[in-house]
Scaffold this motif. Structure first.
Motif, PDB file in Angstrom:
ATOM      1  N   THR A   1       0.817  -1.209   0.000  1.00  0.00           N
ATOM      2  CA  THR A   1       0.000   0.000   0.000  1.00  0.00           C
ATOM      3  C   THR A   1       0.854   1.263   0.000  1.00  0.00           C
ATOM      4  OG1 THR A   1      -1.502  -1.284   1.355  1.00  0.00           O
ATOM      5  CG2 THR A   1      -2.036   1.037   1.075  1.00  0.00           C
ATOM      6  N   ASP A   2       1.968   1.211   0.772  1.00  0.00           N
ATOM      7  CA  ASP A   2       2.836   2.396   0.846  1.00  0.00           C
ATOM      8  C   ASP A   2       3.425   2.719  -0.534  1.00  0.00           C
ATOM      9  OD1 ASP A   2       4.191  -0.028   1.033  1.00  0.00           O
ATOM     10  OD2 ASP A   2       5.951   0.877   1.960  1.00  0.00           O
ATOM     11  N   ILE A   3       3.773   1.675  -1.276  1.00  0.00           N
ATOM     12  CA  ILE A   3       4.328   1.888  -2.616  1.00  0.00           C
ATOM     13  C   ILE A   3       3.259   2.506  -3.525  1.00  0.00           C
ATOM     14  CG2 ILE A   3       5.394   0.783  -4.620  1.00  0.00           C
ATOM     15  CD1 ILE A   3       7.158   0.438  -2.266  1.00  0.00           C
ATOM     16  N   GLU A   4       2.047   1.980  -3.427  1.00  0.00           N
ATOM     17  CA  GLU A   4       0.959   2.518  -4.246  1.00  0.00           C
ATOM     18  C   GLU A   4       0.720   3.994  -3.948  1.00  0.00           C
ATOM     19  OE1 GLU A   4      -2.057  -1.000  -5.454  1.00  0.00           O
ATOM     20  OE2 GLU A   4      -1.846  -0.694  -3.303  1.00  0.00           O
ATOM     21  N   HIS A   5       0.808   4.322  -2.679  1.00  0.00           N
ATOM     22  CA  HIS A   5       0.647   5.736  -2.317  1.00  0.00           C
ATOM     23  C   HIS A   5       1.782   6.572  -2.891  1.00  0.00           C
ATOM     24  CE1 HIS A   5      -2.903   5.949   0.219  1.00  0.00           C
ATOM     25  NE2 HIS A   5      -2.590   4.758   0.684  1.00  0.00           N
ATOM     26  N   ALA A   6       3.002   6.044  -2.808  1.00  0.00           N
ATOM     27  CA  ALA A   6       4.160   6.779  -3.327  1.00  0.00           C
ATOM     28  C   ALA A   6       4.000   7.021  -4.829  1.00  0.00           C
ATOM     29  CB  ALA A   6       5.442   6.004  -3.044  1.00  0.00           C
ATOM     30  N   ILE A   7       3.512   5.995  -5.517  1.00  0.00           N
ATOM     31  CA  ILE A   7       3.316   6.125  -6.960  1.00  0.00           C
ATOM     32  C   ILE A   7       2.223   7.134  -7.272  1.00  0.00           C
ATOM     33  CG2 ILE A   7       2.358   4.829  -8.936  1.00  0.00           C
ATOM     34  CD1 ILE A   7       5.406   4.595  -8.413  1.00  0.00           C
ATOM     35  N   SER A   8       1.187   7.105  -6.460  1.00  0.00           N
ATOM     36  CA  SER A   8       0.123   8.099  -6.622  1.00  0.00           C
ATOM     37  C   SER A   8       0.678   9.515  -6.494  1.00  0.00           C
ATOM     38  CB  SER A   8      -0.954   7.898  -5.561  1.00  0.00           C
ATOM     39  OG  SER A   8      -1.896   6.999  -6.026  1.00  0.00           O
ATOM     40  N   ARG A   9       1.575   9.668  -5.516  1.00  0.00           N
ATOM     41  CA  ARG A   9       2.160  10.999  -5.315  1.00  0.00           C
ATOM     42  C   ARG A   9       3.013  11.392  -6.518  1.00  0.00           C
ATOM     43  NH1 ARG A   9       2.476   9.275   0.028  1.00  0.00           N
ATOM     44  NH2 ARG A   9       4.577   8.476  -0.257  1.00  0.00           N
ATOM     45  N   ALA A  10       3.751  10.416  -7.044  1.00  0.00           N
ATOM     46  CA  ALA A  10       4.572  10.709  -8.218  1.00  0.00           C
ATOM     47  C   ALA A  10       3.688  11.128  -9.394  1.00  0.00           C
ATOM     48  CB  ALA A  10       5.405   9.484  -8.595  1.00  0.00           C
ATOM     49  N   MET A  11       2.571  10.421  -9.557  1.00  0.00           N
ATOM     50  CA  MET A  11       1.651  10.769 -10.637  1.00  0.00           C
ATOM     51  C   MET A  11       1.085  12.170 -10.446  1.00  0.00           C
ATOM     52  SD  MET A  11      -0.573   7.432 -11.453  1.00  0.00           S
ATOM     53  CE  MET A  11       0.055   5.798 -11.347  1.00  0.00           C
TER      54      MET A  11
END
Ligand SMILES: Nc1ncnc2c1ncn2[C@@H]1O[C@H](COP(=O)(O)OP(=O)(O)OP(=O)(O)O)[C@@H](O)[C@H]1O
Ligand SMILES: [Mg+2]
Length: 363
Positions: free
Chosen positions: A304-314
């Protein structure tokens, strides 16, 4: 490798023979560009070959969807259309009532209460999770009934889907999981997306395996139509903008034609391309992370933390802050890579402390 025809010979030619099967693609363009017509043509081409087709409509009710393409003479009798249209009328009414709020009398107030309630309920029904559930149910019920899978799926449109569901970071994660779900169905999927703001790269553009983009401009009083392939993973493709038209047989593309880049809005495409190149490098990193996220999901690892990080990058890319986007993406990449390596080498990891919350739950 077998390719899936879009139903438009000129477009298939641009795609080096057609779409690579069992993957999700985006069809983008402004309103009235021909996205829905292409999507229906794609489904009709499948039906003509005996491939079952499924359409999820959020933009127009099913009867209107069919009525709009009657002129093209396609046989859509066997097409299954799932109606996910929200009660748009209630939304519109609600808004206009609010606009004239100061002149309302008590009788109107009662109505407002009612409309609000109903529109809230409807809006909740049109969650990404809800649509996913509806699709899943239909997909597997059909498989049980007929021992046959839907080969072609259309979602028209993912823009509406997002508009009627939650906004912000959660909606990006929801779209990530929705796209993952679509990939797992192993149907060739077209996601219709309006690029509301050409400078913003929405989640679906990262996650799709290719993008067919329609362009529309006004030249004097003539509408000029064109199409381009913006990306197509795993295949060569024609990267020029080609003229297209909508005729009595549907969308038609001149794969050899040249679009005059003069005047009108087509000329502005150059700037848009430049912006996209800048984001391309970050996109590549994000895509590699998303692939690893898929692996991690298969291995039942918590990411989940990675998904959030990717969301932030997007989000940073959407803000055109490419430096920050790259930093977040690279960090996520190194973290998940390490986590995957550990999991693959070492003994099977203990199950994650808690299952990730079901889609739709705010974290
Ligand atoms: N029989 C026809 N012959 C020629 N053009 C047609 C015909 N039927 C529809 N069109 C044109 O097709 C366009 C509509 O296409 P379509 O509904 O696929 O657009 P869209 O990209 O899905 O738009 P939206 O985002 O608003 O849903 C209109 O510009 C309309 O003029
Ligand atoms: Mg449409």
């Amino acid at each position: 490798m077998d390719r899936v025809s879009t139903g438009v010979p000129g477009l298939d030619a641009m795609l080096g023979g057609g779409l690579i099967p069992a993957r999700p693609y985006v069809v983008s363009g402004p309103t009235g560009a021909g996205k829905t017509i292409l999507a229906m043509q794609f489904l009709a081409a499948g039906l003509a070959k005996g491939e079952a087709g499924l359409m999820v409509t959020l933009d127009e009710p099913p009867n209107e969807v069919k009525a709009n393409v009657v002129a093209f003479g396609w046989n859509l009798d066997r097409l299954k259309i799932l109606d996910a249209t929200p009660d748009i009328k209630a939304h519109k009414r609600q808004r206009s009532v609010i606009d004239v709020g100061t002149t309302m009398d008590v009788r109107d107030m009662d109505q407002v209460g009612e409309i609000r309630q109903s529109s809230q309920i409807r809006a909740m029904e049109v969650s990404i999770h809800g649509v996913q559930k509806m699709l899943k149910q239909e997909f597997f019920q059909r498989q049980e009934r007929t021992r046959e899978k839907y080969k072609r799926i259309v979602v028209d449109s993912i823009t509406a889907l997002k508009m009627f569901s939650m906004g912000g970071e959660d909606s990006r994660i929801m779209i990530q999981s929705f796209m993952r779900f679509l990939s797992e169905l192993e149907a060739t999927t077209l996601l219709v997306s309006e690029r509301l703001n050409p400078k913003i790269l929405e989640t679906e553009f990262f996650l799709c395996r290719g993008e067919i983009r329609f362009h529309k401009s006004l030249d004097g009083n003539v509408i000029r139509r064109a199409v381009s392939i913006e990306k197509f993973r795993g295949s060569r493709f024609d990267d020029r903008v080609r003229p297209m038209s909508i005729t009595n047989s549907g969308v038609s593309v001149d794969a050899q034609g040249v679009v005059a880049m003069t005047g009108g809005r087509l000329a502005a495409l150059g700037q848009e391309y430049l912006e996209q190149r800048m984001g391309e490098e970050v996109t590549t990193v994000i895509e590699s992370v998303l692939k690893m996220v898929e692996d991690a999901h298969r291995m039942r690892m918590a990411v989940t933390d990675i998904e959030h990080a990717i969301s932030r990058a997007m989000l940073q890319i959407q803000r055109r802050n490419y430096q920050k986007a790259m930093k977040a993406a690279l960090h996520a990449q190194s973290v998940i890579r390490e986590r995957l390596e550990k999991a693959r080498q070492g003994p099977p990891p203990p199950p994650p402390p808690a299952a990730p919350p079901p889609p739709g739950v705010r974290r």
